[in-house]
Design a protein around this motif. Sequence first.
Motif, PDB file in Angstrom:
ATOM      1  N   HIS A   1       0.810  -1.223   0.000  1.00 48.25           N
ATOM      2  CA  HIS A   1       0.000   0.000   0.000  1.00 48.25           C
ATOM      3  C   HIS A   1       0.842   1.272   0.000  1.00 48.25           C
ATOM      4  O   HIS A   1       0.412   2.317  -0.497  1.00 48.25           O
ATOM      5  N   TYR A   2       2.038   1.183   0.576  1.00 52.93           N
ATOM      6  CA  TYR A   2       2.920   2.352   0.622  1.00 52.93           C
ATOM      7  C   TYR A   2       3.163   2.931  -0.770  1.00 52.93           C
ATOM      8  O   TYR A   2       3.456   4.123  -0.936  1.00 52.93           O
ATOM      9  N   SER A   3       3.069   2.076  -1.799  1.00 56.13           N
ATOM     10  CA  SER A   3       3.439   2.482  -3.160  1.00 56.13           C
ATOM     11  C   SER A   3       2.513   3.550  -3.733  1.00 56.13           C
ATOM     12  O   SER A   3       2.869   4.219  -4.708  1.00 56.13           O
ATOM     13  N   ILE A   4       1.343   3.748  -3.136  1.00 58.28           N
ATOM     14  CA  ILE A   4       0.416   4.774  -3.637  1.00 58.28           C
ATOM     15  C   ILE A   4       1.077   6.149  -3.595  1.00 58.28           C
ATOM     16  O   ILE A   4       1.026   6.912  -4.565  1.00 58.28           O
ATOM     17  N   GLU A   5       1.708   6.459  -2.465  1.00 56.78           N
ATOM     18  CA  GLU A   5       2.404   7.752  -2.348  1.00 56.78           C
ATOM     19  C   GLU A   5       3.886   7.655  -2.664  1.00 56.78           C
ATOM     20  O   GLU A   5       4.478   8.597  -3.200  1.00 56.78           O
ATOM     21  N   ALA A   6       4.505   6.535  -2.302  1.00 56.27           N
ATOM     22  CA  ALA A   6       5.965   6.494  -2.237  1.00 56.27           C
ATOM     23  C   ALA A   6       6.649   6.055  -3.525  1.00 56.27           C
ATOM     24  O   ALA A   6       7.874   6.089  -3.601  1.00 56.27           O
ATOM     25  N   CYS A   7       5.885   5.642  -4.536  1.00 55.47           N
ATOM     26  CA  CYS A   7       6.497   5.181  -5.791  1.00 55.47           C
ATOM     27  C   CYS A   7       5.938   5.940  -6.989  1.00 55.47           C
ATOM     28  O   CYS A   7       4.858   6.531  -6.926  1.00 55.47           O
ATOM     29  N   ASN A   8       6.665   5.858  -8.085  1.00 57.72           N
ATOM     30  CA  ASN A   8       6.200   6.483  -9.327  1.00 57.72           C
ATOM     31  C   ASN A   8       5.048   5.702  -9.960  1.00 57.72           C
ATOM     32  O   ASN A   8       4.364   6.202 -10.845  1.00 57.72           O
ATOM     33  N   VAL A   9       4.842   4.459  -9.513  1.00 57.90           N
ATOM     34  CA  VAL A   9       3.690   3.675  -9.952  1.00 57.90           C
ATOM     35  C   VAL A   9       3.268   2.810  -8.770  1.00 57.90           C
ATOM     36  O   VAL A   9       4.090   2.118  -8.170  1.00 57.90           O
ATOM     37  N   SER A  10       1.990   2.877  -8.404  1.00 57.65           N
ATOM     38  CA  SER A  10       1.529   2.080  -7.268  1.00 57.65           C
ATOM     39  C   SER A  10       1.276   0.646  -7.704  1.00 57.65           C
ATOM     40  O   SER A  10       1.148   0.346  -8.899  1.00 57.65           O
ATOM     41  N   GLN A  11       1.155  -0.260  -6.732  1.00 54.53           N
ATOM     42  CA  GLN A  11       0.847  -1.649  -7.075  1.00 54.53           C
ATOM     43  C   GLN A  11      -0.510  -1.750  -7.766  1.00 54.53           C
ATOM     44  O   GLN A  11      -0.722  -2.640  -8.601  1.00 54.53           O
ATOM     45  N   PHE A  12      -1.411  -0.812  -7.493  1.00 60.28           N
ATOM     46  CA  PHE A  12      -2.747  -0.862  -8.093  1.00 60.28           C
ATOM     47  C   PHE A  12      -2.719  -0.358  -9.543  1.00 60.28           C
ATOM     48  O   PHE A  12      -3.335  -0.962 -10.420  1.00 60.28           O
ATOM     49  N   HIS A  13      -2.006   0.719  -9.799  1.00 57.22           N
ATOM     50  CA  HIS A  13      -1.851   1.190 -11.172  1.00 57.22           C
ATOM     51  C   HIS A  13      -1.135   0.137 -12.029  1.00 57.22           C
ATOM     52  O   HIS A  13      -1.523  -0.119 -13.172  1.00 57.22           O
ATOM     53  N   GLN A  14      -0.082  -0.469 -11.463  1.00 51.17           N
ATOM     54  CA  GLN A  14       0.675  -1.470 -12.216  1.00 51.17           C
ATOM     55  C   GLN A  14      -0.182  -2.712 -12.490  1.00 51.17           C
ATOM     56  O   GLN A  14      -0.102  -3.314 -13.567  1.00 51.17           O
ATOM     57  N   HIS A  15      -1.020  -3.080 -11.519  1.00 57.27           N
ATOM     58  CA  HIS A  15      -1.901  -4.232 -11.724  1.00 57.27           C
ATOM     59  C   HIS A  15      -2.860  -3.969 -12.883  1.00 57.27           C
ATOM     60  O   HIS A  15      -3.083  -4.852 -13.730  1.00 57.27           O
ATOM     61  N   ILE A  16      -3.439  -2.779 -12.904  1.00 56.15           N
ATOM     62  CA  ILE A  16      -4.354  -2.421 -13.992  1.00 56.15           C
ATOM     63  C   ILE A  16      -3.615  -2.453 -15.329  1.00 56.15           C
ATOM     64  O   ILE A  16      -4.126  -2.977 -16.332  1.00 56.15           O
ATOM     65  N   ARG A  17      -2.406  -1.926 -15.366  1.00 56.31           N
ATOM     66  CA  ARG A  17      -1.607  -1.988 -16.591  1.00 56.31           C
ATOM     67  C   ARG A  17      -1.393  -3.449 -17.025  1.00 56.31           C
ATOM     68  O   ARG A  17      -1.518  -3.779 -18.203  1.00 56.31           O
ATOM     69  N   ALA A  18      -1.071  -4.308 -16.066  1.00 50.95           N
ATOM     70  CA  ALA A  18      -0.760  -5.704 -16.389  1.00 50.95           C
ATOM     71  C   ALA A  18      -1.966  -6.427 -16.969  1.00 50.95           C
ATOM     72  O   ALA A  18      -1.860  -7.109 -17.991  1.00 50.95           O
ATOM     73  N   VAL A  19      -3.137  -6.305 -16.321  1.00 49.63           N
ATOM     74  CA  VAL A  19      -4.303  -7.063 -16.796  1.00 49.63           C
ATOM     75  C   VAL A  19      -4.914  -6.445 -18.056  1.00 49.63           C
ATOM     76  O   VAL A  19      -5.648  -7.130 -18.781  1.00 49.63           O
ATOM     77  N   CYS A  20      -4.598  -5.184 -18.319  1.00 50.76           N
ATOM     78  CA  CYS A  20      -5.120  -4.540 -19.527  1.00 50.76           C
ATOM     79  C   CYS A  20      -4.155  -4.647 -20.706  1.00 50.76           C
ATOM     80  O   CYS A  20      -4.444  -4.134 -21.794  1.00 50.76           O
ATOM     81  N   GLY A  21      -3.009  -5.294 -20.500  1.00 49.31           N
ATOM     82  CA  GLY A  21      -2.071  -5.501 -21.601  1.00 49.31           C
ATOM     83  C   GLY A  21      -1.212  -4.301 -21.922  1.00 49.31           C
ATOM     84  O   GLY A  21      -0.632  -4.225 -23.005  1.00 49.31           O
ATOM     85  N   TRP A  22      -1.102  -3.367 -20.980  1.00 49.83           N
ATOM     86  CA  TRP A  22      -0.264  -2.186 -21.191  1.00 49.83           C
ATOM     87  C   TRP A  22       1.193  -2.519 -20.839  1.00 49.83           C
ATOM     88  O   TRP A  22       1.464  -3.443 -20.072  1.00 49.83           O
ATOM     89  N   PRO A  23       2.136  -1.734 -21.362  1.00 53.96           N
ATOM     90  CA  PRO A  23       3.514  -1.879 -20.891  1.00 53.96           C
ATOM     91  C   PRO A  23       3.596  -1.475 -19.416  1.00 53.96           C
ATOM     92  O   PRO A  23       2.876  -0.577 -18.972  1.00 53.96           O
ATOM     93  N   LEU A  24       4.468  -2.148 -18.665  1.00 53.72           N
ATOM     94  CA  LEU A  24       4.622  -1.826 -17.247  1.00 53.72           C
ATOM     95  C   LEU A  24       5.668  -0.731 -17.059  1.00 53.72           C
ATOM     96  O   LEU A  24       6.549  -0.543 -17.886  1.00 53.72           O
ATOM     97  N   ARG A  25       5.535  -0.023 -15.951  1.00 51.27           N
ATOM     98  CA  ARG A  25       6.529   0.995 -15.603  1.00 51.27           C
ATOM     99  C   ARG A  25       7.539   0.403 -14.636  1.00 51.27           C
ATOM    100  O   ARG A  25       7.191  -0.426 -13.788  1.00 51.27           O
ATOM    101  N   LYS A  26       8.791   0.812 -14.754  1.00 55.97           N
ATOM    102  CA  LYS A  26       9.801   0.381 -13.800  1.00 55.97           C
ATOM    103  C   LYS A  26       9.612   1.145 -12.500  1.00 55.97           C
ATOM    104  O   LYS A  26       9.714   2.377 -12.479  1.00 55.97           O
ATOM    105  N   PRO A  27       9.308   0.461 -11.392  1.00 58.27           N
ATOM    106  CA  PRO A  27       9.030   1.178 -10.139  1.00 58.27           C
ATOM    107  C   PRO A  27      10.257   1.909  -9.596  1.00 58.27           C
ATOM    108  O   PRO A  27      11.382   1.425  -9.688  1.00 58.27           O
ATOM    109  N   LYS A  28       9.983   3.065  -9.042  1.00 55.51           N
ATOM    110  CA  LYS A  28      11.024   3.873  -8.404  1.00 55.51           C
ATOM    111  C   LYS A  28      10.478   4.365  -7.069  1.00 55.51           C
ATOM    112  O   LYS A  28       9.346   4.849  -6.996  1.00 55.51           O
TER     113      LYS A  28
END
Length: 371
Positions: free
Chosen positions: A275-302
Amino acid sequence: MILPGQTIGIIGGGQLGRMMGLAAKEAGFRIAVLDPTKNSPCGQIADVEIIAPYDDEKALAELREVSDVITFEFENIDYEGLKRLTEQAYVPQGAELVRITQNRINEKAEIQAAGAPVAPYIAADSFEELAEKIEDIGYPCIVKTAFGGYDGKGQVKLDSKDQLEEAKPLFAHSSCIAEAFVPFEKEISVIIQRNSAGRSYCLPIAENIHKHHILHESIVPARAEETVLQQAEREAEKIASHLKLVGTLAVEMFVLSDGKIIINELAPRPHNSGHYSIEACNVSQFHQHIRAVCGWPLRKPKLWAPSIMVNLLGEHVEPIKKAITEYPDWSIHLYGKAEAKEKRKMGHVTIMTDHIEETLLEIEQSGIWQD
Protein backbone atom coordinates in the motif's frame (compact mmCIF):
# COMPACT_ATOMS: atom_id res chain seq x y z
CA MET A 1 -5.22 -4.24 -25.17
CA ILE A 2 -7.98 -2.82 -22.96
CA LEU A 3 -8.32 0.94 -23.38
CA PRO A 4 -9.76 3.80 -21.32
CA GLY A 5 -13.53 3.95 -21.68
CA GLN A 6 -13.83 0.18 -21.49
CA THR A 7 -14.99 -1.63 -18.34
CA ILE A 8 -12.88 -3.57 -15.86
CA GLY A 9 -14.82 -6.13 -13.85
CA ILE A 10 -13.57 -6.87 -10.33
CA ILE A 11 -14.57 -9.92 -8.33
CA GLY A 12 -14.50 -8.84 -4.70
CA GLY A 13 -15.56 -5.52 -3.25
CA GLY A 14 -13.09 -4.98 -0.40
CA GLN A 15 -10.35 -2.42 0.03
CA LEU A 16 -8.05 -4.00 -2.55
CA GLY A 17 -10.82 -3.80 -5.14
CA ARG A 18 -11.52 -0.22 -4.11
CA MET A 19 -7.90 0.91 -4.55
CA MET A 20 -7.63 -1.07 -7.79
CA GLY A 21 -10.81 0.61 -9.02
CA LEU A 22 -9.65 4.09 -8.07
CA ALA A 23 -6.40 3.55 -9.99
CA ALA A 24 -8.39 2.36 -13.03
CA LYS A 25 -10.74 5.34 -12.87
CA GLU A 26 -7.78 7.72 -12.93
CA ALA A 27 -6.96 6.28 -16.37
CA GLY A 28 -10.54 6.64 -17.57
CA PHE A 29 -11.84 3.09 -17.17
CA ARG A 30 -15.31 2.13 -16.00
CA ILE A 31 -15.60 -0.30 -13.07
CA ALA A 32 -18.02 -3.17 -12.42
CA VAL A 33 -17.81 -5.07 -9.13
CA LEU A 34 -19.30 -8.34 -7.90
CA ASP A 35 -19.61 -8.67 -4.12
CA PRO A 36 -22.18 -10.15 -1.73
CA THR A 37 -22.43 -6.92 0.28
CA LYS A 38 -24.22 -3.79 -0.87
CA ASN A 39 -22.19 -0.57 -0.73
CA SER A 40 -18.91 -2.44 -0.30
CA PRO A 41 -15.69 -0.38 -0.35
CA CYS A 42 -15.30 -1.05 -4.09
CA GLY A 43 -19.04 -0.83 -4.70
CA GLN A 44 -18.97 2.76 -3.49
CA ILE A 45 -16.77 3.80 -6.40
CA ALA A 46 -18.03 1.39 -9.08
CA ASP A 47 -20.13 2.26 -12.13
CA VAL A 48 -21.87 -1.13 -11.94
CA GLU A 49 -22.49 -2.87 -8.60
CA ILE A 50 -23.59 -6.52 -8.74
CA ILE A 51 -24.65 -7.78 -5.33
CA ALA A 52 -24.50 -11.57 -5.16
CA PRO A 53 -22.37 -14.47 -3.87
CA TYR A 54 -19.18 -15.17 -5.81
CA ASP A 55 -20.55 -18.48 -7.10
CA ASP A 56 -23.85 -17.03 -8.38
CA GLU A 57 -23.99 -18.05 -12.06
CA LYS A 58 -26.45 -15.30 -13.00
CA ALA A 59 -24.28 -12.64 -11.35
CA LEU A 60 -21.11 -13.96 -13.01
CA ALA A 61 -22.92 -13.86 -16.35
CA GLU A 62 -23.93 -10.26 -15.69
CA LEU A 63 -20.35 -9.34 -14.81
CA ARG A 64 -19.18 -11.03 -18.00
CA GLU A 65 -21.69 -9.08 -20.11
CA VAL A 66 -20.72 -5.65 -18.78
CA SER A 67 -16.93 -6.17 -18.59
CA ASP A 68 -14.20 -6.06 -21.22
CA VAL A 69 -11.66 -7.63 -18.84
CA ILE A 70 -12.13 -9.29 -15.45
CA THR A 71 -9.76 -9.40 -12.48
CA PHE A 72 -10.11 -10.32 -8.81
CA GLU A 73 -9.09 -8.65 -5.57
CA PHE A 74 -8.44 -11.74 -3.45
CA GLU A 75 -8.05 -15.49 -3.80
CA ASN A 76 -10.91 -16.75 -1.61
CA ILE A 77 -13.47 -16.63 -4.39
CA ASP A 78 -15.26 -19.49 -6.12
CA TYR A 79 -12.68 -21.32 -8.24
CA GLU A 80 -15.18 -23.32 -10.30
CA GLY A 81 -17.15 -20.19 -11.17
CA LEU A 82 -13.96 -18.35 -12.10
CA LYS A 83 -12.84 -21.28 -14.24
CA ARG A 84 -16.12 -21.22 -16.19
CA LEU A 85 -15.80 -17.46 -16.53
CA THR A 86 -12.36 -17.82 -18.15
CA GLU A 87 -13.99 -19.89 -20.92
CA GLN A 88 -16.47 -17.13 -21.74
CA ALA A 89 -14.74 -13.86 -20.84
CA TYR A 90 -11.31 -12.24 -20.89
CA VAL A 91 -9.69 -13.10 -17.54
CA PRO A 92 -5.96 -12.67 -18.21
CA GLN A 93 -4.92 -14.00 -14.78
CA GLY A 94 -6.79 -17.24 -15.42
CA ALA A 95 -8.20 -19.50 -12.72
CA GLU A 96 -5.24 -21.82 -12.13
CA LEU A 97 -3.43 -19.30 -9.92
CA VAL A 98 -6.49 -19.13 -7.65
CA ARG A 99 -6.72 -22.93 -7.47
CA ILE A 100 -3.08 -23.13 -6.41
CA THR A 101 -3.09 -20.34 -3.84
CA GLN A 102 -6.43 -21.32 -2.29
CA ASN A 103 -4.80 -24.53 -1.06
CA ARG A 104 -1.60 -24.33 0.97
CA ILE A 105 -0.63 -27.87 0.00
CA ASN A 106 -0.84 -27.07 -3.72
CA GLU A 107 0.93 -23.77 -3.09
CA LYS A 108 3.94 -25.36 -1.37
CA ALA A 109 4.26 -27.93 -4.15
CA GLU A 110 4.26 -25.23 -6.85
CA ILE A 111 6.81 -23.10 -5.00
CA GLN A 112 9.10 -26.12 -4.84
CA ALA A 113 8.45 -26.91 -8.50
CA ALA A 114 9.61 -23.38 -9.32
CA GLY A 115 12.90 -24.16 -7.59
CA ALA A 116 12.32 -21.85 -4.63
CA PRO A 117 13.06 -22.89 -1.02
CA VAL A 118 10.33 -23.69 1.55
CA ALA A 119 10.43 -24.91 5.14
CA PRO A 120 10.13 -28.69 5.64
CA TYR A 121 6.45 -29.62 5.70
CA ILE A 122 3.96 -32.47 5.68
CA ALA A 123 0.36 -32.65 4.43
CA ALA A 124 -2.38 -34.53 6.28
CA ASP A 125 -6.02 -35.25 5.47
CA SER A 126 -6.85 -36.18 9.07
CA PHE A 127 -5.64 -35.62 12.61
CA GLU A 128 -4.58 -39.27 12.77
CA GLU A 129 -2.43 -38.82 9.68
CA LEU A 130 -0.87 -35.70 11.21
CA ALA A 131 -0.02 -37.66 14.37
CA GLU A 132 1.66 -40.35 12.26
CA LYS A 133 3.73 -37.95 10.15
CA ILE A 134 4.58 -35.08 12.48
CA GLU A 135 7.87 -36.58 13.70
CA ASP A 136 9.13 -36.12 10.12
CA ILE A 137 9.38 -32.39 10.76
CA GLY A 138 9.50 -32.35 14.57
CA TYR A 139 8.74 -29.55 16.99
CA PRO A 140 8.17 -26.66 17.09
CA CYS A 141 5.93 -26.58 14.05
CA ILE A 142 2.91 -24.69 12.78
CA VAL A 143 -0.23 -26.52 11.65
CA LYS A 144 -2.43 -24.63 9.19
CA THR A 145 -5.67 -25.43 7.42
CA ALA A 146 -5.06 -26.07 3.72
CA PHE A 147 -8.03 -23.89 2.78
CA GLY A 148 -8.91 -20.46 4.16
CA GLY A 149 -7.36 -18.73 7.12
CA TYR A 150 -5.67 -15.32 7.15
CA ASP A 151 -4.25 -12.87 9.72
CA GLY A 152 -3.32 -15.79 11.96
CA LYS A 153 -6.69 -17.55 11.73
CA GLY A 154 -6.84 -21.28 10.96
CA GLN A 155 -3.46 -22.15 12.43
CA VAL A 156 -1.81 -23.23 15.67
CA LYS A 157 1.81 -23.43 16.80
CA LEU A 158 2.86 -26.66 18.50
CA ASP A 159 5.97 -26.51 20.69
CA SER A 160 5.86 -30.14 21.80
CA LYS A 161 3.96 -33.41 21.42
CA ASP A 162 1.95 -32.50 24.53
CA GLN A 163 0.15 -29.83 22.47
CA LEU A 164 -0.70 -32.04 19.50
CA GLU A 165 -4.41 -32.24 20.42
CA GLU A 166 -4.67 -28.45 19.92
CA ALA A 167 -4.44 -29.06 16.17
CA LYS A 168 -7.40 -31.44 16.09
CA PRO A 169 -10.14 -28.78 15.61
CA LEU A 170 -8.42 -27.52 12.44
CA PHE A 171 -9.33 -30.72 10.60
CA ALA A 172 -13.04 -29.94 10.96
CA HIS A 173 -12.47 -27.29 8.30
CA SER A 174 -10.15 -29.00 5.80
CA SER A 175 -6.99 -30.97 5.28
CA CYS A 176 -3.97 -29.37 6.93
CA ILE A 177 -0.33 -28.67 6.35
CA ALA A 178 2.29 -28.71 9.10
CA GLU A 179 5.46 -26.69 8.62
CA ALA A 180 8.65 -26.84 10.64
CA PHE A 181 9.00 -23.60 12.57
CA VAL A 182 11.69 -21.43 11.01
CA PRO A 183 13.64 -19.20 13.45
CA PHE A 184 13.68 -16.21 11.12
CA GLU A 185 15.16 -12.79 11.75
CA LYS A 186 12.56 -10.87 9.75
CA GLU A 187 9.75 -11.24 7.27
CA ILE A 188 9.87 -9.48 3.93
CA SER A 189 7.50 -9.40 0.98
CA VAL A 190 8.23 -9.05 -2.71
CA ILE A 191 5.38 -7.84 -4.91
CA ILE A 192 6.06 -8.85 -8.48
CA GLN A 193 3.86 -7.74 -11.36
CA ARG A 194 3.90 -9.21 -14.85
CA ASN A 195 1.98 -8.53 -18.06
CA SER A 196 0.90 -10.94 -20.79
CA ALA A 197 4.07 -10.18 -22.77
CA GLY A 198 6.12 -11.66 -19.92
CA ARG A 199 7.61 -8.34 -18.77
CA SER A 200 7.86 -8.12 -14.99
CA TYR A 201 8.97 -5.70 -12.29
CA CYS A 202 9.21 -5.95 -8.52
CA LEU A 203 8.22 -3.16 -6.18
CA PRO A 204 10.83 -2.07 -3.63
CA ILE A 205 10.89 -4.80 -1.00
CA ALA A 206 9.02 -4.31 2.28
CA GLU A 207 9.99 -5.51 5.74
CA ASN A 208 6.88 -6.57 7.63
CA ILE A 209 6.17 -6.34 11.34
CA HIS A 210 3.12 -8.11 12.78
CA LYS A 211 1.06 -7.69 15.93
CA HIS A 212 -1.37 -10.42 16.99
CA HIS A 213 -0.72 -12.18 13.63
CA ILE A 214 -1.97 -9.09 11.72
CA LEU A 215 0.35 -6.94 9.62
CA HIS A 216 1.12 -3.82 11.63
CA GLU A 217 3.90 -2.02 9.74
CA SER A 218 5.70 -2.32 6.43
CA ILE A 219 9.08 -0.61 6.23
CA VAL A 220 10.47 0.20 2.79
CA PRO A 221 13.16 -0.45 1.80
CA ALA A 222 13.50 -3.53 3.98
CA ARG A 223 16.37 -3.30 6.45
CA ALA A 224 18.39 -6.13 4.96
CA GLU A 225 21.64 -6.64 3.07
CA GLU A 226 21.52 -5.86 -0.64
CA THR A 227 22.51 -9.45 -1.44
CA VAL A 228 19.45 -10.68 0.49
CA LEU A 229 17.13 -8.31 -1.37
CA GLN A 230 18.59 -9.37 -4.71
CA GLN A 231 18.07 -13.03 -3.83
CA ALA A 232 14.48 -12.27 -2.78
CA GLU A 233 13.75 -10.72 -6.16
CA ARG A 234 15.27 -13.69 -7.96
CA GLU A 235 13.08 -16.13 -6.03
CA ALA A 236 9.96 -14.07 -6.77
CA GLU A 237 10.85 -13.96 -10.45
CA LYS A 238 11.32 -17.76 -10.51
CA ILE A 239 7.89 -18.32 -9.02
CA ALA A 240 6.16 -15.76 -11.25
CA SER A 241 7.72 -17.27 -14.35
CA HIS A 242 6.81 -20.83 -13.30
CA LEU A 243 3.19 -19.81 -12.67
CA LYS A 244 3.04 -17.83 -15.95
CA LEU A 245 1.82 -14.90 -13.91
CA VAL A 246 -0.27 -12.13 -15.38
CA GLY A 247 -1.13 -9.42 -12.85
CA THR A 248 0.20 -9.28 -9.32
CA LEU A 249 1.80 -11.81 -7.00
CA ALA A 250 2.90 -11.06 -3.44
CA VAL A 251 5.57 -13.44 -2.17
CA GLU A 252 6.01 -13.49 1.60
CA MET A 253 9.47 -14.64 2.72
CA PHE A 254 11.46 -15.29 5.88
CA VAL A 255 15.04 -14.05 6.15
CA LEU A 256 17.22 -16.35 8.28
CA SER A 257 20.20 -15.34 10.41
CA ASP A 258 22.63 -16.59 7.75
CA GLY A 259 20.97 -14.44 5.06
CA LYS A 260 19.16 -17.34 3.41
CA ILE A 261 15.53 -17.02 2.38
CA ILE A 262 12.55 -19.32 2.89
CA ILE A 263 9.31 -18.72 0.97
CA ASN A 264 6.31 -18.59 3.31
CA GLU A 265 3.14 -17.82 1.34
CA LEU A 266 1.81 -16.42 -1.93
CA ALA A 267 -1.04 -14.00 -2.60
CA PRO A 268 -2.15 -13.64 -6.27
CA ARG A 269 -3.26 -10.00 -6.05
CA PRO A 270 -2.22 -6.63 -4.63
CA HIS A 271 -1.06 -6.97 -1.03
CA ASN A 272 -1.34 -5.05 2.21
CA SER A 273 2.45 -4.62 2.33
CA GLY A 274 2.38 -2.78 -1.00
CA HIS A 275 0.00 0.00 0.00
CA TYR A 276 2.92 2.35 0.62
CA SER A 277 3.44 2.48 -3.16
CA ILE A 278 0.42 4.77 -3.64
CA GLU A 279 2.40 7.75 -2.35
CA ALA A 280 5.97 6.49 -2.24
CA CYS A 281 6.50 5.18 -5.79
CA ASN A 282 6.20 6.48 -9.33
CA VAL A 283 3.69 3.67 -9.95
CA SER A 284 1.53 2.08 -7.27
CA GLN A 285 0.85 -1.65 -7.08
CA PHE A 286 -2.75 -0.86 -8.09
CA HIS A 287 -1.85 1.19 -11.17
CA GLN A 288 0.68 -1.47 -12.22
CA HIS A 289 -1.90 -4.23 -11.72
CA ILE A 290 -4.35 -2.42 -13.99
CA ARG A 291 -1.61 -1.99 -16.59
CA ALA A 292 -0.76 -5.70 -16.39
CA VAL A 293 -4.30 -7.06 -16.80
CA CYS A 294 -5.12 -4.54 -19.53
CA GLY A 295 -2.07 -5.50 -21.60
CA TRP A 296 -0.26 -2.19 -21.19
CA PRO A 297 3.51 -1.88 -20.89
CA LEU A 298 4.62 -1.83 -17.25
CA ARG A 299 6.53 0.99 -15.60
CA LYS A 300 9.80 0.38 -13.80
CA PRO A 301 9.03 1.18 -10.14
CA LYS A 302 11.02 3.87 -8.40
CA LEU A 303 10.89 4.68 -4.69
CA TRP A 304 10.63 8.42 -4.06
CA ALA A 305 11.63 8.15 -0.39
CA PRO A 306 11.94 5.55 2.37
CA SER A 307 8.48 4.92 3.81
CA ILE A 308 6.49 3.22 6.53
CA MET A 309 2.96 1.92 6.09
CA VAL A 310 0.93 1.35 9.27
CA ASN A 311 -2.40 -0.48 9.29
CA LEU A 312 -5.47 1.08 10.87
CA LEU A 313 -7.71 -1.47 12.59
CA GLY A 314 -11.18 -0.80 13.96
CA GLU A 315 -9.85 0.42 17.30
CA HIS A 316 -7.57 2.95 15.57
CA VAL A 317 -10.17 4.81 13.50
CA GLU A 318 -11.30 7.36 16.07
CA PRO A 319 -7.76 8.04 17.39
CA ILE A 320 -6.44 8.65 13.85
CA LYS A 321 -9.25 11.11 13.12
CA LYS A 322 -8.34 13.08 16.24
CA ALA A 323 -4.65 13.07 15.26
CA ILE A 324 -5.07 14.52 11.75
CA THR A 325 -3.96 18.03 12.74
CA GLU A 326 -0.91 16.75 14.63
CA TYR A 327 0.72 14.84 11.74
CA PRO A 328 0.47 16.78 8.47
CA ASP A 329 3.03 14.50 6.76
CA TRP A 330 0.95 11.37 7.29
CA SER A 331 -1.17 10.16 4.35
CA ILE A 332 -4.36 8.67 5.78
CA HIS A 333 -6.49 6.16 3.87
CA LEU A 334 -9.85 4.89 5.15
CA TYR A 335 -11.63 2.22 3.14
CA GLY A 336 -15.30 3.13 3.61
CA LYS A 337 -16.24 0.02 5.59
CA ALA A 338 -19.60 0.30 7.31
CA GLU A 339 -18.52 -0.78 10.80
CA ALA A 340 -15.22 -0.28 12.61
CA LYS A 341 -14.77 -3.67 14.23
CA GLU A 342 -11.83 -4.36 16.52
CA LYS A 343 -8.88 -6.05 14.74
CA ARG A 344 -10.57 -5.47 11.36
CA LYS A 345 -8.52 -3.62 8.74
CA MET A 346 -10.20 -0.26 8.19
CA GLY A 347 -7.44 1.75 6.53
CA HIS A 348 -3.76 2.57 6.60
CA VAL A 349 -1.30 5.43 7.02
CA THR A 350 1.76 5.98 4.84
CA ILE A 351 4.66 8.15 6.02
CA MET A 352 7.48 9.08 3.68
CA THR A 353 10.60 9.80 5.70
CA ASP A 354 14.37 10.06 5.50
CA HIS A 355 14.61 8.95 9.14
CA ILE A 356 13.04 5.51 9.51
CA GLU A 357 14.01 4.89 13.14
CA GLU A 358 12.82 8.32 14.27
CA THR A 359 9.53 7.85 12.44
CA LEU A 360 9.01 4.41 14.00
CA LEU A 361 9.41 6.10 17.38
CA GLU A 362 6.96 8.83 16.35
CA ILE A 363 4.38 6.18 15.42
CA GLU A 364 4.84 4.46 18.77
CA GLN A 365 4.67 7.68 20.77
CA SER A 366 1.51 8.86 18.98
CA GLY A 367 -0.47 6.49 21.19
CA ILE A 368 -2.76 5.50 18.30
CA TRP A 369 -1.50 1.92 18.06
CA GLN A 370 -1.29 1.08 21.75
CA ASP A 371 -2.28 -2.52 22.61
